[in-house]
Motif scaffolding. Structure first.
Motif, PDB file in Angstrom:
ATOM      1  N   THR A 102      -7.070   1.758  34.314  1.00  0.00           N
ATOM      2  CA  THR A 102      -8.026   0.785  34.813  1.00  0.00           C
ATOM      3  C   THR A 102      -9.375   0.696  34.465  1.00  0.00           C
ATOM      4  N   VAL A 103     -10.354   0.319  33.479  1.00  0.00           N
ATOM      5  CA  VAL A 103     -11.471  -0.824  33.499  1.00  0.00           C
ATOM      6  C   VAL A 103     -12.523   0.047  34.714  1.00  0.00           C
ATOM      7  N   GLU A 104     -11.720  -0.396  36.008  1.00  0.00           N
ATOM      8  CA  GLU A 104     -12.385  -0.641  37.591  1.00  0.00           C
ATOM      9  C   GLU A 104     -12.612   1.655  37.400  1.00  0.00           C
ATOM     10  N   ASP A 105     -11.544   1.972  37.479  1.00  0.00           N
ATOM     11  CA  ASP A 105     -11.276   3.637  37.404  1.00  0.00           C
ATOM     12  C   ASP A 105     -12.611   4.132  37.319  1.00  0.00           C
ATOM     13  N   GLY A 106     -12.834   3.703  35.372  1.00  0.00           N
ATOM     14  CA  GLY A 106     -14.010   4.368  34.524  1.00  0.00           C
ATOM     15  C   GLY A 106     -15.287   4.306  35.267  1.00  0.00           C
ATOM     16  N   GLY A 107     -15.205   3.019  35.607  1.00  0.00           N
ATOM     17  CA  GLY A 107     -16.295   2.471  36.133  1.00  0.00           C
ATOM     18  C   GLY A 107     -16.765   3.028  37.606  1.00  0.00           C
ATOM     19  N   ARG A 108     -15.992   3.218  38.455  1.00  0.00           N
ATOM     20  CA  ARG A 108     -16.572   4.258  39.641  1.00  0.00           C
ATOM     21  C   ARG A 108     -16.704   5.276  39.499  1.00  0.00           C
ATOM     22  N   LEU A 118     -29.640   7.590  33.415  1.00  0.00           N
ATOM     23  CA  LEU A 118     -29.326   8.217  32.209  1.00  0.00           C
ATOM     24  C   LEU A 118     -27.994   7.938  32.599  1.00  0.00           C
ATOM     25  N   CYS A 119     -27.055   7.170  31.481  1.00  0.00           N
ATOM     26  CA  CYS A 119     -25.606   7.046  31.580  1.00  0.00           C
ATOM     27  C   CYS A 119     -25.661   7.036  29.757  1.00  0.00           C
ATOM     28  N   ASN A 120     -25.167   8.431  29.274  1.00  0.00           N
ATOM     29  CA  ASN A 120     -24.733   7.469  28.061  1.00  0.00           C
ATOM     30  C   ASN A 120     -22.793   8.066  27.906  1.00  0.00           C
ATOM     31  N   ASN A 121     -22.906   5.935  27.434  1.00  0.00           N
ATOM     32  CA  ASN A 121     -21.595   5.869  28.019  1.00  0.00           C
ATOM     33  C   ASN A 121     -21.216   5.004  25.991  1.00  0.00           C
ATOM     34  N   ALA A 122     -22.340   4.628  25.398  1.00  0.00           N
ATOM     35  CA  ALA A 122     -21.533   3.878  24.307  1.00  0.00           C
ATOM     36  C   ALA A 122     -20.859   4.992  23.210  1.00  0.00           C
ATOM     37  N   GLY A 123     -19.830   4.518  22.815  1.00  0.00           N
ATOM     38  CA  GLY A 123     -18.930   5.080  21.713  1.00  0.00           C
ATOM     39  C   GLY A 123     -17.986   4.369  21.208  1.00  0.00           C
ATOM     40  N   LEU A 124     -17.286   4.644  20.313  1.00  0.00           N
ATOM     41  CA  LEU A 124     -16.030   4.320  18.988  1.00  0.00           C
ATOM     42  C   LEU A 124     -14.842   5.034  19.171  1.00  0.00           C
ATOM     43  N   GLY A 140     -18.356   0.588  31.057  1.00  0.00           N
ATOM     44  CA  GLY A 140     -20.192   0.075  30.916  1.00  0.00           C
ATOM     45  C   GLY A 140     -20.917  -0.803  32.165  1.00  0.00           C
ATOM     46  N   ARG A 141     -19.626  -1.917  31.593  1.00  0.00           N
ATOM     47  CA  ARG A 141     -20.373  -2.867  32.437  1.00  0.00           C
ATOM     48  C   ARG A 141     -19.818  -3.142  33.515  1.00  0.00           C
ATOM     49  N   ASP A 142     -18.408  -2.632  34.053  1.00  0.00           N
ATOM     50  CA  ASP A 142     -18.211  -2.610  35.124  1.00  0.00           C
ATOM     51  C   ASP A 142     -19.332  -1.189  35.439  1.00  0.00           C
ATOM     52  N   ALA A 143     -19.588  -0.496  36.259  1.00  0.00           N
ATOM     53  CA  ALA A 143     -20.376   0.624  36.180  1.00  0.00           C
ATOM     54  C   ALA A 143     -21.472  -0.634  36.262  1.00  0.00           C
ATOM     55  N   ALA A 144     -22.229  -1.121  35.522  1.00  0.00           N
ATOM     56  CA  ALA A 144     -23.022  -1.941  35.982  1.00  0.00           C
ATOM     57  C   ALA A 144     -23.616  -3.040  36.677  1.00  0.00           C
TER      58      ALA A 144
END
Length: 308
Positions: A248-254, A82-88, A14-18
């Motif tokens: 990587t986090v970057e893979d997900g953000g992209r 609207l990016c519903n990304n929050a999760g646990l 989420g941070r990377d995408a932001a």
């Protein structure tokens, strides 16, 4: 300046995408629970060239989500994404403020309710992006169990009915508990909900607005497993040490940014494996199941199911 709301944007993908949307000149509403971490994301977006603001909410509480939606309405007039990304992901059975199993509450019901509350802010060509997971293939849904007890099934390694012998073996041998995978069925079930919700929302939105979901990759650094207890936490983090297994986090953000902002994405109701369109599980493609989950979710969060 286009505007996006990204939930769960104080760390990980989420941070990377932001930050990436900031590089493209977007205004990003950053959601999370930790104000200090939120401030860091805001700084990264602004340093990249965009604008950002932090908004806190606990997604384990439906009332807090409604208050959060009101805050978003005060902050912006329109959302382009609207990016519903929050999760646990957690080991043990825990309940939300309203008594729902926590994976189901945070990973599904929160996004369902938030989208309901904000869908009229979505631009005419706006997009909804849901962070799902390949784990949806391991999931199943017991609708009667959801209605009666607020949980999607029973604890264990797998929620999928065809793999029930594996669940029973894991419980009988103690492997499930020792490895910290007692909540993996609940997590998988919630990710199945994400894909079904995407399918049904896309059908209801029509062709001008998009709703897609994606598997961000196997990302130990994403933060999704931060609440796992030992030894589950160790197993999750150790995946980074296995060549070719983790992403990587970057893979997900992209991947998130592609679905939120890339004009070349023209499909809706689709499931992506990172940035490539993929085929979801048969359970996730079941239209009757998607419709049933939609109606039940509306009932549980106390909204009219005939939306948007």
């Amino acid at each position: 300046m286009p505007t996006a709301l990204i939930t769960g944007a104080t760390s990980g993908i989420g941070r990377d995408a932001a930050r990436r949307l900031g590089e493209q000149g977007w205004h990003v509403l950053v959601h999370g629970r930790d104000a200090e971490a939120g401030a860091e994301t805001v700084a990264q977006v602004e340093d990249a060239g965009g604008e950002a603001s932090f908004h806190a909410a606990d997604f384990a509480d439906l009332d807090a989500i409604r208050d959060f939606a009101d805050e978003v309405r005060e902050a912006v007039d329109e959302l382009d994404a609207l990016c519903n990304n929050a999760g646990l992901a957690i080991n043990e059975f825990r309940e939300s403020e309203q008594g729902f199993e926590l994976h189901f509450a945070v990973n599904h019901l929160a996004g369902y309710l938030l989208t309901h509350e904000l869908v009229d802010l979505l631009a005419d060509d706006g997009r909804v992006v849901n962070t799902a997971s390949v784990a949806h293939r391991n999931g199943d849904l017991d609708f009667e169990e959801i209605r009666e007890s607020g949980r999607t099934g029973v604890p264990g390694i797998t929620g999928a009915k065809e793999l029930a012998p594996l669940r029973k073996l894991g419980q009988a041998t103690g492997v499930t508990e020792r490895t910290g995978l007692n909540g993996f069925a609940f997590y998988s079930n919630s990710k199945l909900c994400n894909v079904l919700f995407t399918k049904e929302l896309a059908r209801r939105l029509g062709e001008d607005q998009q709703c897609n979901c994606f598997h961000p990759g196997i990302i130990p650094g994403s933060g999704v497993g931060r609440d796992l207890a030992f030894p589950g936490s160790l197993l999750w983090e150790s995946l980074d040490l296995v060549p070719g297994v983790s992403d990587t986090v970057e893979d997900g953000g992209r991947a998130m940014v592609k679905l939120a902002a890339d004009p070349n994405v023209t499909v809706t109701g689709a499931y992506f494996n990172k940035r490539r369109k993929a085929r979801a599980s048969p359970s996730a493609r079941d239209e009757d199941r998607a419709t049933r989950l939609w109606a039940l979710s509306a009932d549980l969060v106390d909204v009219d199911p005939n939306w948007p």
